[in-house]
Design an enzyme around this catalytic site. Structure first.
Site, PDB file in Angstrom:
ATOM      1  N   PRO A   2     -37.356  71.868  43.658  1.00  0.00           N
ATOM      2  CA  PRO A   2     -37.952  70.864  44.543  1.00  0.00           C
ATOM      3  C   PRO A   2     -39.060  71.468  45.407  1.00  0.00           C
ATOM      4  CG  PRO A   2     -35.616  71.209  45.059  1.00  0.00           C
ATOM      5  CD  PRO A   2     -35.940  72.074  43.890  1.00  0.00           C
ATOM      6  N   GLU A   3     -40.153  70.758  45.526  1.00  0.00           N
ATOM      7  CA  GLU A   3     -41.252  71.214  46.372  1.00  0.00           C
ATOM      8  C   GLU A   3     -41.190  70.502  47.718  1.00  0.00           C
ATOM      9  OE1 GLU A   3     -45.057  71.997  44.978  1.00  0.00           O
ATOM     10  OE2 GLU A   3     -44.454  72.456  42.924  1.00  0.00           O
TER      11      GLU A   3
END
Ligand code: ZN
Length: 269
Positions: A2-3
């Site tokens: 996840p960014e």
């Protein structure tokens, strides 16, 4: 992994659901990997704490806790590759790979699930500010100053978490495309004008992705356990060989800082 936009979406979702809740008890699995703070220490410190707020710092989820006596601590969650934070009713069966469960006064549970165990949990006494600067709030001047004298590529500099925290591969590529900057350019040689454009492009792509609820292509779920975020259309990321949406030139791929890097050879100079 996840960014920043995904982590912000998840932190906001968890915040909406558990803000103001009191932790009644805490359970941790017997696997050692996810715990930066010994599980015994967390299990004795967390009960009785009130969740004042849940927010994102870099790619970490920070839970601000307050005891009845006014003592403040923070519970830090890094999702790693596959970590998930779920808010569930207590009678919903626990999924495989559940490593932490906080039982809340409302009868619900906050669960940390992580199949690959690259996620990390920690309890801190001092506020966590992360290693680098925050890309959504840094000023243009401070942003430009980050890259002064840096001999690495601008792509590698964007990914360097000690400079900016939370920018990952997707948004590095997408912001460089929007700023018209070739990812291989030496960071310290970019003009102030080009860095100003990159500062704006990075904020624009991150905010658009946050509005869309994150755009990760990996399998993670939001705080309700619902899979499937909106997909923001990527202009270069993972579009190798496809025509540039601006000029039609095939998108190229190279490797920088060990990461697949996508760019338009015509639009990015
Ligand atoms: Zn192009």
């Amino acid at each position: 992994m996840p960014e920043l936009p995904e982590v912000e979406t998840i932190a906001n979702g968890v915040n909406r659901r558990v803000r103001g809740e009191t932790i009644l008890s805490a359970w941790f699995s017997s696997y050692p990997q996810p715990f930066k703070t010994p599980p015994d220490e967390m299990a004795s410190a967390l009960p009785g704490m009130k969740i004042a707020q849940v927010r994102r710092v870099g790619k970490h989820i920070v839970m601000d806790l307050e005891s009845r006596a006014g003592e403040r601590r923070q519970w830090l969650v890094h999702l790693g590759m596959t970590g998930q934070l779920l808010v569930s009713a207590a009678d919903v069966p626990r999924r495989p790979h559940t490593h932490a469960v906080l039982s809340l006064a409302s009868g619900r549970e906050l669960r940390f699930v992580d199949a690959r165990r690259f996620g990390r949990l920690a309890l801190l006494d001092i506020p966590f500010i992360g290693p680098g600067r925050e890309p959504l709030t840094i000023s243009k001047a401070d942003f430009a100053a980050l890259f002064r004298g840096r001999k690495l590529s601008i792509k590698a500099a964007l990914l360097n978490q000690s400079l900016l925290h939370g920018v990952g591969n997707i948004y590095a590529d997408e912001s460089l495309f929007r700023a018209g900057i070739r990812p291989t350019r030496v960071a310290g040689r970019l003009t102030r004008e080009r860095l100003d454009r990159l500062h704006g492009a990075l904020r624009t792509v991150l905010k658009a992705a946050i509005r869309a609820g994150g755009s990760s292509v990996s399998d993670y779920v939001d705080a309700d356990g619902v899979a499937g975020f909106f997909q923001v259309q990527h202009r270069v990321y993972m579009r190798t060989g496809e025509p540039c949406l601006v000029c039609g030139t095939p998108i190229r791929r190279t490797v920088l800082a060990g990461r697949g890097t996508h760019y338009c050879p015509q639009c990015q100079r």
